[in-house]
Design a protein around this motif. Structure first.
Motif, PDB file in Angstrom:
ATOM      1  N   ALA A  67      11.545   3.280   0.967  1.00  0.00           N
ATOM      2  CA  ALA A  67      10.104   2.839   0.991  1.00  0.00           C
ATOM      3  C   ALA A  67      10.045   1.299   1.021  1.00  0.00           C
ATOM      4  O   ALA A  67       9.446   0.668   1.876  1.00  0.00           O
ATOM      5  CB  ALA A  67       9.347   3.202  -0.362  1.00  0.00           C
ATOM      6  N   LYS A  74       4.423   4.918   2.392  1.00  0.00           N
ATOM      7  CA  LYS A  74       3.112   4.388   1.662  1.00  0.00           C
ATOM      8  C   LYS A  74       3.494   4.561   0.006  1.00  0.00           C
ATOM      9  O   LYS A  74       2.876   3.824  -0.551  1.00  0.00           O
ATOM     10  CB  LYS A  74       1.831   4.745   2.089  1.00  0.00           C
ATOM     11  CG  LYS A  74       1.639   4.807   3.686  1.00  0.00           C
ATOM     12  CD  LYS A  74       1.584   3.393   3.895  1.00  0.00           C
ATOM     13  CE  LYS A  74       1.168   3.288   5.480  1.00  0.00           C
ATOM     14  NZ  LYS A  74       1.052   1.770   5.794  1.00  0.00           N
ATOM     15  N   GLY A  75       3.975   5.462  -0.228  1.00  0.00           N
ATOM     16  CA  GLY A  75       4.195   5.997  -1.767  1.00  0.00           C
ATOM     17  C   GLY A  75       5.537   6.718  -1.995  1.00  0.00           C
ATOM     18  O   GLY A  75       5.810   7.476  -1.169  1.00  0.00           O
ATOM     19  N   LYS A  99       5.213   0.727  -5.101  1.00  0.00           N
ATOM     20  CA  LYS A  99       5.149   2.025  -4.231  1.00  0.00           C
ATOM     21  C   LYS A  99       5.403   3.189  -4.969  1.00  0.00           C
ATOM     22  O   LYS A  99       5.284   4.425  -4.436  1.00  0.00           O
ATOM     23  CB  LYS A  99       6.009   2.180  -3.091  1.00  0.00           C
ATOM     24  CG  LYS A  99       5.609   1.002  -1.696  1.00  0.00           C
ATOM     25  CD  LYS A  99       6.291   1.265  -0.599  1.00  0.00           C
ATOM     26  CE  LYS A  99       5.646   0.571   0.524  1.00  0.00           C
ATOM     27  NZ  LYS A  99       6.264   0.710   1.921  1.00  0.00           N
ATOM     28  N   LEU A 275      -2.710   4.175  -2.275  1.00  0.00           N
ATOM     29  CA  LEU A 275      -1.916   4.028  -1.302  1.00  0.00           C
ATOM     30  C   LEU A 275      -2.610   2.636  -0.634  1.00  0.00           C
ATOM     31  O   LEU A 275      -3.692   2.416  -0.530  1.00  0.00           O
ATOM     32  CB  LEU A 275      -1.811   4.935  -0.115  1.00  0.00           C
ATOM     33  CG  LEU A 275      -1.219   6.451  -0.793  1.00  0.00           C
ATOM     34  CD1 LEU A 275      -1.167   7.414   0.566  1.00  0.00           C
ATOM     35  CD2 LEU A 275       0.063   6.249  -1.440  1.00  0.00           C
TER      36      LEU A 275
END
Length: 277
Positions: A67, A74-75, A99, A275
């Motif tokens: 990430a 995004k997460g 994240k 997010l």
């Protein structure tokens, strides 16, 4: 803008990934961000949420590293031992990672049907809300009754059910699933991922109509504000291409308003997982 709220990455290892059996040879290989990114672009997704597939903190670190290197991730939904005595310490440690959005345990693989009701597990769940961590519920229909008991006990905790709790699309046996999903959907702190559909169907002979009944049920009981899309890639490759998995729900939700479609494809996931762009 669209968000894939549920997919996986791994460097395949036959021992670590023993759950990938020989009838799953198509996914007995590495799947990394460079494999997913072109598929996201082709299908007009801006980002995704990477979810754990291995139950180790090494897995969580692996996903967080990916990430950090790839802005479209995004997460991350990682793994931590929620039954551990030092769970407070571990959760405090993970708050440094922006994240990292939540955690998941592979409850469906636990031999104990009452695993979610264990005091140690529930103690771990009780600690998540303090750090604004979510929890993904990965279960079969037989677990829904206990999942509802868990959810009821922690009304401030944000939960999401993965893969509709895996209704038996292959045999079209939905009675136990429907009873359980209707009960758990009554709790306002629970959302549901429309994900992993094809892997619970006949991998070689499914049709879009196989999924209509269960999609009707979850849309009715959860409402559009509590549903989000997830591909379950690359596990979904057992039965369909990335685009084909998207097409099933694209077709189903095409009759909804543009505002409702936007909730399903993006804003619900963005709000649930907090997010960022």
């Amino acid at each position: 803008m669209k968000i894939d709220s549920h997919q996986h990455f791994w460097k395949y290892h036959p021992i670590k990934d023993a759950w990938i059996t020989d009838d799953m040879k198509v996914i007995q290989q590495d799947f990394m961000p460079s494999d997913l990114e072109p598929l996201l672009i082709k299908n007009q997704f801006e980002g995704c949420v990477a979810v754990q597939a291995d139950q180790s903190e090494e897995e969580t670190g692996f996903l967080l590293d990916l990430a950090k290197e790839n802005v479209f991730i995004k997460g991350v939904v990682g793994w931590v031992d929620l039954c551990a005595e030092n769970i407070d310490e571990r959760l405090e440690y993970y708050t440094q990672y922006e994240k990292l959005k939540g955690f998941r345990h592979i409850v469906q693989a636990e031999a104990d049907l009452d695993f979610m009701l264990q005091e140690k597990f529930q103690n771990g769940i009780s600690k998540l809300v303090k750090h604004n961590f979510t929890y993904d519920i990965l279960i079969f229909p037989k677990h829904l009754e206990n999942a509802a008991k868990l959810v009821e006990k922690f009304p401030k905790q944000k939960f999401v059910i993965d893969h509709l709790a895996k209704p038996d699309f292959k045999n079209k046996e939905f009675n136990e699933w429907e009873k359980g999903i209707r009960a758990i959907a009554k709790f306002p702190n629970v959302m549901c991922k429309v994900s992993g559909l094809v892997t619970e169907a006949d991998w070689s002979n499914w049709t879009r109509e196989d999924f209509t009944y269960c999609l009707d049920v979850v849309t009715e009981v959860f409402g559009i504000d509590c549903l989000m899309f997830g591909s379950d890639w690359p596990v979904s490759l057992l039965a369909a291409s990335y685009s084909s998995s998207c097409d099933i729900v694209e077709d189903y939700f095409s009759k909804f308003s543009r505002a409702d479609q936007d909730k399903f494809w993006s804003s619900n996931a963005i709000q649930f997982y907090h997010l960022q762009g």
